[in-house]
Design a protein around this motif. Structure first.
Motif, PDB file in Angstrom:
ATOM      1  N   SER A 435       0.818  -1.215   0.000  1.00 43.82           N
ATOM      2  CA  SER A 435       0.000   0.000   0.000  1.00 43.82           C
ATOM      3  C   SER A 435       0.854   1.267   0.000  1.00 43.82           C
ATOM      4  CB  SER A 435      -0.937  -0.005   1.214  1.00 43.82           C
ATOM      5  OG  SER A 435      -0.183  -0.097   2.413  1.00 43.82           O
ATOM      6  N   ALA A 436       1.936   1.289   0.795  1.00 38.85           N
ATOM      7  CA  ALA A 436       2.781   2.481   0.833  1.00 38.85           C
ATOM      8  C   ALA A 436       3.437   2.736  -0.518  1.00 38.85           C
ATOM      9  CB  ALA A 436       3.842   2.327   1.919  1.00 38.85           C
ATOM     10  N   LYS A 437       3.925   1.673  -1.155  1.00 40.81           N
ATOM     11  CA  LYS A 437       4.561   1.820  -2.465  1.00 40.81           C
ATOM     12  C   LYS A 437       3.539   2.278  -3.506  1.00 40.81           C
ATOM     13  CE  LYS A 437       7.395  -0.682  -5.804  1.00 40.81           C
ATOM     14  NZ  LYS A 437       8.036  -1.970  -6.135  1.00 40.81           N
ATOM     15  N   ALA A 439       0.823   4.030  -2.939  1.00 41.34           N
ATOM     16  CA  ALA A 439       0.451   5.420  -2.669  1.00 41.34           C
ATOM     17  C   ALA A 439       1.506   6.385  -3.200  1.00 41.34           C
ATOM     18  CB  ALA A 439       0.245   5.607  -1.165  1.00 41.34           C
ATOM     19  N   SER A 440       2.782   6.006  -3.063  1.00 43.46           N
ATOM     20  CA  SER A 440       3.843   6.897  -3.544  1.00 43.46           C
ATOM     21  C   SER A 440       3.850   7.012  -5.057  1.00 43.46           C
ATOM     22  CB  SER A 440       5.199   6.383  -3.058  1.00 43.46           C
ATOM     23  OG  SER A 440       5.504   5.127  -3.657  1.00 43.46           O
ATOM     24  N   LYS A 441       3.284   6.020  -5.746  1.00 44.89           N
ATOM     25  CA  LYS A 441       3.241   6.042  -7.211  1.00 44.89           C
ATOM     26  C   LYS A 441       1.843   6.390  -7.737  1.00 44.89           C
ATOM     27  CE  LYS A 441       5.709   3.048  -9.437  1.00 44.89           C
ATOM     28  NZ  LYS A 441       6.250   1.804 -10.009  1.00 44.89           N
ATOM     29  N   HIS A 442       0.971   6.899  -6.845  1.00 44.25           N
ATOM     30  CA  HIS A 442      -0.374   7.338  -7.220  1.00 44.25           C
ATOM     31  C   HIS A 442      -1.201   6.204  -7.823  1.00 44.25           C
ATOM     32  CE1 HIS A 442       1.078  11.403  -6.469  1.00 44.25           C
ATOM     33  NE2 HIS A 442       2.091  11.184  -7.305  1.00 44.25           N
ATOM     34  N   ASP A 475       2.104  -3.124 -10.412  1.00 46.82           N
ATOM     35  CA  ASP A 475       2.883  -1.917 -10.144  1.00 46.82           C
ATOM     36  C   ASP A 475       3.781  -1.581 -11.337  1.00 46.82           C
ATOM     37  OD1 ASP A 475       4.356   0.114  -8.709  1.00 46.82           O
ATOM     38  OD2 ASP A 475       5.939  -1.380  -8.480  1.00 46.82           O
TER      39      ASP A 475
END
Length: 573
Positions: A435-437, A439-442, A475
């Motif tokens: 989830s964090a990754k 979120a950082s990549k929109h 991703d």
């Protein structure tokens, strides 16, 4: 009543027409000639596919070997070991050689001499001498292979071994230099045996021709060794004009009627030709006078039998329709099972090879990594050698990660222990890790679970690994951001997991190869192309099924289906 009328009409026609013909002509004709057609396009197509699969099997051995081993980076002894291993994979291989960018052998070519073959009387390999080696080196398609990565030479004859040979080659990219070439020579004897099994009729012949209309394999060995030109053959002429397949009927020099067909191979400009003579036809005429009352009696008997079976006709037709539908369904199931067995066999073979490679590489890699780390401890921060040692440590760790990935891939053979697993918890855990990754990549996560989804039997860790592989692929497919949709639902006793991304999609030519080991389209080969292969093994180990639907520019959807846990009386899901 319509069926009864039709039956009566057919019976009367069957009785009266022969009688009328006998009265007018004094007899009736009966065809006693003809023969079964075993030379149709379907047989030619099947034979062409069998021959293409045999040739492609040899090429695949060297293509996979070139992908697994970085031959330009190996030592002389290691290169010889790899060449010998590849040589032993196929009995039709006569010799193997590794050429550098200057087209010179890096190590001694691998082959068996006449004395070595004589010492093994059961060996089917061809002996190689100095003349055969020189001929092979001259036949390697060096210019073509550096353009296409895989190439074959024109076939040529070995007079000492009474065999037709062909040289194949695979290019090995070298950073900052001219590519190396891994070349092999194989015999076409096995293709001749395959052709002999393609026809069974008396006088039937199956043979193989090249792009110049010359014989490559034929039951008559003289035509094969002479490389006889047969460009006047009716089917070969059509092949040389560029047609892919066809059939024809003609008369040969002995005025026999010949029926035949041909089919072009998929990736080589060769064609399979099958022909068979047709049996002559003859007519006989006779109908004695006493057959007329016999015809009348038969008509009465047949009419009575027709009335008796009429009641059963409709039900029998219904049963036949049901049987046809069941047969079509079973044929589709068998087709899927065959594809699954072929894929499983290929994965098992690659897994064994990967395990062996990983075990052999792990020990020296561990030693390299330990020595580098020991040197780093002794070097000061401003030491000029420290930067090189850190780079060596980084690349050694990368190699160790790849070997561990190969070992994990080879161990995915089955589940020794199964327990009830709730996929809601597995999906939540996997999404929490990315989830964090995301979120950082929109990348937006859209998660929806249906109510009352049953559990499955399996291993929670394995399922989480499969989902993480799919999420990592999603991703990669959405570098500019997008939406990742995850659905969990149940239908017809199965649990379905649907994962869809809004990324760039998969090209149609790559869609059928996504589950192949070591297949990847990424510029960075860090993952070694085993992600989806591992997912496929995990799903199959859970008795599940997986499918992928993708369109370029519109995203990709992966659907995994698992059998639900059998519900016992009083069990609360």
């Amino acid at each position: 009543m319509g069926l009864r009328r039709l039956m009566v009409t057919l019976i009367l026609a069957a009785v009266l027409l022969p009688v009328a013909a006998a009265l007018l002509l004094g007899g009736t004709a009966s065809d006693t000639g003809g023969c079964a057609d075993s030379s149709g396009p379907d047989r030619a197509r099947l034979t062409a596919r069998l021959i293409g699969a045999d040739i492609n099997r040899t090429a695949s051995i060297f293509r996979i070997g070139a992908e697994l081993f970085d031959l330009p980076a190996l030592s002389r002894r290691e290169c010889i070991g790899v060449l010998r291993m590849l040589y032993k994979q196929d009995d039709s291989i006569a010799q193997v050689v590794l050429l550098n960018g200057e087209d010179r052998p890096v190590v001694e070519p691998v082959f068996l001499t006449a004395e070595q073959v004589a010492a093994h009387p059961h060996s089917t390999r061809l002996p190689v001498g100095a003349t055969a080696l020189e001929r092979f080196l001259n036949q390697i398609p060096l210019a073509a292979v550096r353009r296409t990565r895989l190439a074959y030479s024109d076939p040529y004859v070995s007079p000492n071994n009474n065999s037709v040979l062909v040289a194949g080659a695979v290019s090995l990219p070298v950073a900052g230099g001219r590519s190396w070439v891994l070349a092999f020579e194989r015999s076409l004897r096995r293709l001749q045996r395959l052709l002999s099994t393609a026809v069974t009729g008396s006088g039937a012949v199956a043979f193989l021709v090249d792009s110049g209309g010359r014989v490559l394999a034929h039951p008559d060995g003289r035509l094969m060794l002479e490389r006889r030109l047969v460009d006047t053959h009716p089917l070969v002429q059509r092949f040389l004009r560029g047609e892919r397949s066809g059939r024809a009927r003609w008369r040969d020099e002995q005025n026999r009627e010949i029926n035949g067909s041909f089919w072009r191979l998929d990736f080589l400009d060769w064609a399979v030709v099958i022909q068979e003579p047709l049996a002559p036809r003859s007519l006989s005429w006779s109908l004695p006078w006493w057959t007329y009352p016999v015809w009348g009696a038969l008509a009465v008997v047949v009419l009575l039998l027709g009335l008796l079976v009429e009641r059963r006709t409709v039900s029998v037709m219904g049963e036949m329709q049901a049987l046809r539908l069941a047969a079509e369904k079973r044929a589709e199931q068998l087709k899927r099972l065959q594809a699954s067995l072929l894929e499983s066999g290929k994965l098992s073979a690659i897994g064994d090879l990967g395990a062996g490679v990983a075990h052999e590489f792990n020990n020296p890699l561990g030693g390299i990594l330990g020595l580098v780390q020991l040197l780093l401890r002794k070097k000061k921060e401003d030491d000029p050698d420290r930067n090189f040692l850190e780079r060596i440590e980084q690349e050694a760790k990368r190699c160790k990660a790849i070997t561990e990935n190969l070992l994990r891939f080879s161990e995915q053979q089955g589940l020794e222990h199964r327990e009830p697993v709730r996929l809601e918890r597995v999906i939540d855990a996997a999404l929490g890790l990315v989830s964090a990754k995301f979120a950082s990549k929109h990348i937006k996560i859209d998660k929806r679970f249906a109510e009352g989804v049953p559990r499955i039997l399996g291993q929670e860790g394995q399922m989480q690994r499969a989902l993480l592989n799919l999420l990592f692929n999603a991703d990669t497919a959405m570098p500019e951001g997008g939406t990742c949709t995850v659905r969990l639902e149940a239908a017809d006793g199965r649990v379905l997991v649907r994962l869809r991304d809004s990324g760039r999609g998969i090209p149609p030519e790559n869609l059928e190869r996504v589950f192949e080991p070591f297949f990847t389209t990424k510029a960075n080969w860090r993952g070694a192309g085993l992600g989806l292969t591992e997912v496929y093994q995990i799903v199959r180990a859970h008795d599940g099924e997986i499918s992928i639907d993708s369109q370029e520019g519109q995203g990709t959807e992966v659907v995994m289906s698992f059998p639900a846990e059998p519900k016992r009386p009083g069990q609360d899901r």
